[in-house]
Design a protein around this motif. Structure first.
Motif, PDB file in Angstrom:
ATOM      1  N   GLN A 321      30.799  -0.292 -33.505  1.00  0.00           N
ATOM      2  CA  GLN A 321      30.756  -0.197 -32.187  1.00  0.00           C
ATOM      3  C   GLN A 321      31.049  -1.627 -31.705  1.00  0.00           C
ATOM      4  O   GLN A 321      30.258  -2.748 -31.935  1.00  0.00           O
ATOM      5  CB  GLN A 321      29.462   0.225 -31.687  1.00  0.00           C
ATOM      6  N   PHE A 322      32.012  -1.781 -30.840  1.00  0.00           N
ATOM      7  CA  PHE A 322      32.279  -3.081 -30.184  1.00  0.00           C
ATOM      8  C   PHE A 322      31.820  -2.998 -28.788  1.00  0.00           C
ATOM      9  O   PHE A 322      32.308  -1.836 -28.082  1.00  0.00           O
ATOM     10  CB  PHE A 322      33.752  -3.403 -30.399  1.00  0.00           C
ATOM     11  N   ASP A 323      31.130  -3.967 -28.177  1.00  0.00           N
ATOM     12  CA  ASP A 323      30.930  -4.011 -26.689  1.00  0.00           C
ATOM     13  C   ASP A 323      31.227  -5.432 -26.166  1.00  0.00           C
ATOM     14  O   ASP A 323      31.370  -6.462 -26.814  1.00  0.00           O
ATOM     15  CB  ASP A 323      29.300  -3.881 -26.549  1.00  0.00           C
ATOM     16  N   GLU A 324      31.810  -5.090 -24.944  1.00  0.00           N
ATOM     17  CA  GLU A 324      32.250  -6.450 -24.274  1.00  0.00           C
ATOM     18  C   GLU A 324      31.116  -6.721 -23.038  1.00  0.00           C
ATOM     19  O   GLU A 324      30.940  -5.766 -22.124  1.00  0.00           O
ATOM     20  CB  GLU A 324      33.446  -6.264 -23.706  1.00  0.00           C
ATOM     21  N   PHE A 325      30.918  -7.911 -22.718  1.00  0.00           N
ATOM     22  CA  PHE A 325      29.971  -8.209 -21.897  1.00  0.00           C
ATOM     23  C   PHE A 325      30.757  -8.458 -20.493  1.00  0.00           C
ATOM     24  O   PHE A 325      31.567  -9.480 -20.373  1.00  0.00           O
ATOM     25  CB  PHE A 325      29.083  -9.576 -22.202  1.00  0.00           C
ATOM     26  N   TRP A 330      26.785  -4.566 -20.509  1.00  0.00           N
ATOM     27  CA  TRP A 330      27.515  -4.446 -21.803  1.00  0.00           C
ATOM     28  C   TRP A 330      28.513  -3.022 -21.739  1.00  0.00           C
ATOM     29  O   TRP A 330      27.927  -1.942 -21.281  1.00  0.00           O
ATOM     30  CB  TRP A 330      26.700  -4.292 -23.021  1.00  0.00           C
ATOM     31  N   MET A 331      29.745  -3.273 -21.860  1.00  0.00           N
ATOM     32  CA  MET A 331      30.790  -2.069 -21.826  1.00  0.00           C
ATOM     33  C   MET A 331      31.355  -1.889 -22.889  1.00  0.00           C
ATOM     34  O   MET A 331      31.530  -2.890 -23.622  1.00  0.00           O
ATOM     35  CB  MET A 331      31.749  -2.623 -20.486  1.00  0.00           C
ATOM     36  N   PRO A 332      31.981  -0.743 -23.180  1.00  0.00           N
ATOM     37  CA  PRO A 332      32.532  -0.698 -24.606  1.00  0.00           C
ATOM     38  C   PRO A 332      33.816  -1.368 -24.217  1.00  0.00           C
ATOM     39  O   PRO A 332      34.846  -1.294 -23.487  1.00  0.00           O
ATOM     40  CB  PRO A 332      32.926   1.075 -24.186  1.00  0.00           C
ATOM     41  N   PHE A 333      34.505  -1.862 -25.592  1.00  0.00           N
ATOM     42  CA  PHE A 333      35.286  -2.738 -25.649  1.00  0.00           C
ATOM     43  C   PHE A 333      36.621  -1.761 -25.667  1.00  0.00           C
ATOM     44  O   PHE A 333      36.620  -0.938 -26.697  1.00  0.00           O
ATOM     45  CB  PHE A 333      35.172  -3.524 -26.893  1.00  0.00           C
ATOM     46  N   ASN A 334      37.842  -2.128 -25.219  1.00  0.00           N
ATOM     47  CA  ASN A 334      38.914  -1.152 -25.100  1.00  0.00           C
ATOM     48  C   ASN A 334      40.040  -1.982 -26.140  1.00  0.00           C
ATOM     49  O   ASN A 334      41.108  -1.249 -26.055  1.00  0.00           O
ATOM     50  CB  ASN A 334      39.312  -1.027 -23.861  1.00  0.00           C
TER      51      ASN A 334
END
Length: 444
Positions: A321-325, A330-334
């Motif tokens: 799981q990749f997340d972006e701050f 923290w949002m899902p990385f697209n």
């Protein structure tokens, strides 16, 4: 009374734990602002208000304060530092270029604004980062791109958004908005061998750095053309970030609200300074462009179980799981360009992972070579923190019961063996059961 006192103590402890947890959650927004003089606090109030609106806890201190320190009881009491004190030769208290370097090594972030005079401490720290400021009393000059409010020295230049770095993570919507930037300050040059530096904003082809009070150039300018850096940033190998802006006025209220009237007749009701300054600060203080990897799993494709070891030619699945701050969440990385490598000294497998709402997945067959392997993700893109992940697994050869009994490629050898056996049998049969009926000669 005893019970009441115990309850009170419990409430106090609960409040202390709760408040400490709040401090931990908001610890990344503690900002120390060092100023040459307190008037800067008023002349740059719009910029500081933008930071407060984003939840930053700002502490203003004079740069020569004798009690100045950023470490207390072995812990850093600030996470970000803004140096709006270009004229300070030496900082007060326990702060110098070495301490600032240690602060970066510990993961802190620093934003530095310059002017026509740069102190020795800032110059030394900038040199450690690969940035060299021009000499004192020098300024960026552009005789073709200057604002109508210039005093005649052509140091109030108009920087084009075409010279801005193409990365919305760092510059926000400043390039897309197309608004010009006002800049009045000193030029910089960067170490070309430092891959960690990024040129955010450069001067035009007609810009150069020199002393505007001199009527003629006695020496070749320090920086010329687009090699004149106005804004530069550095992201260290530990993902700490440093920003260098050659103009303190770039963040001022006047430059935020001022209309731009270029000498070539182009007009703009507002400069792009505010958008770029706020976006740049968000990136430097890690409110954007921060990645994390979690929930790493790998298992056999057939039964979705994770064995103690894999066997050659197994079909396996790896997901993470990749997340972006993004601004406190923290949002899902697209991203769709994340690659996975299956490495044993050298990569045996390299596959682009499929992204399903931040859940990245790759499927492949284990190589026909046993040994110790690693699942490696090494994601390094402009504007994002460097994300490296390595998970070690072992790959075993086939057991004696797992080999094929009959190999297709060996059928010719099987046929030759059985044909030889059949030939030997026939030959033996002929030799054993052959009767010689030829009459023998009789002797007289």
């Amino acid at each position: 009374m005893a019970r009441l006192s115990i309850v009170c103590i419990g409430l106090v402890l609960l409040a202390t734990v709760w408040s400490s947890s709040l401090n931990i959650e908001g610890s990344s927004k503690r900002v120390l602002v060092l100023l040459d003089n307190l008037a800067i606090r008023e002349s740059h109030s719009y910029y500081f208000k933008q930071l407060r609106d984003r939840g930053f806890e700002i502490t203003f201190r004079s740069s020569d304060d004798s009690s100045l320190q950023i470490v207390k009881y072995g812990e850093y009491i600030y996470d970000n530092i803004i140096l709006f004190a270009p004229g300070t030769k030496e900082f007060g208290g326990r702060l110098d270029a070495e301490v600032l370097t240690e602060f970066i090594d510990a993961g802190g972030n620093i934003l530095i604004a310059g002017s026509n005079t740069i102190g020795d401490a800032i110059r030394e720290f900038a040199g450690e980062c690969g940035i060299e400021f021009a000499d004192d009393k020098n300024a960026v000059i552009d005789h073709l791109n200057y604002d109508a409010n210039d005093d005649g020295q052509h140091t109030l230049i108009v920087a084009s958004p075409d010279n801005l770095l193409t990365s919305e993570l760092i510059t926000g919507q400043a390039k897309r908005a197309g608004l010009p930037f006002l800049f009045r300050g000193i030029g910089m040059s960067s170490d070309p061998e430092n891959p960690l530096l990024l040129d955010v904003l450069t001067g035009s082809s007609s810009s150069y750095t020199a002393n505007p009070d001199e009527k003629s150039l006695a020496e070749y300018p320090i920086t010329v053309g687009k090699r004149t850096l106005l804004i530069s940033v550095l992201q260290a190998r530990n993902n700490a970030r440093v920003g260098f802006v050659g103009s303190l006025d770039f963040f001022s209220n006047d430059f935020f609200d001022s209309a731009v009237r270029s000498n070539d007749g182009k007009k703009s009701d507002k400069s792009g300074n505010e958008e770029l300054a706020v976006s740049l600060t968000d990136w430097i203080f890690k409110q954007r462009g921060v990645l994390r990897a979690r929930n790493i799993r790998h298992y056999l494709k057939k039964d979705k179980s994770t064995p103690r070891f894999y066997t050659i030619k197994n079909d396996l699945v790896f997901n993470v799981q990749f997340d972006e701050f993004v601004h406190g969440k923290w949002m899902p990385f697209n991203g769709t360009d994340v690659q996975l490598e299956f490495v044993r000294i050298d990569p045996f497998v390299r596959a682009t992972m499929k992204n399903k709402g931040g859940q990245l997945e790759a499927q492949f067959c284990v190589p026909d070579t046993y040994g110790i392997y690693k699942f490696v993700i090494d994601y390094n893109r402009v504007g994002y923190t460097h994300l490296f992940s390595a998970t070690q697994v072992s790959v075993h050869p086939l057991r004696h019961t797992e080999y094929e009994r009959f190999i297709t490629s060996a059928f010719p050898y099987y046929i030759s063996s059985f044909s030889m056996m059949a030939g030997a049998f026939l030959l033996s049969f002929i030799v054993l059961y052959h009767r010689d009926d030829t009459p023998k000669n009789k002797t007289e």
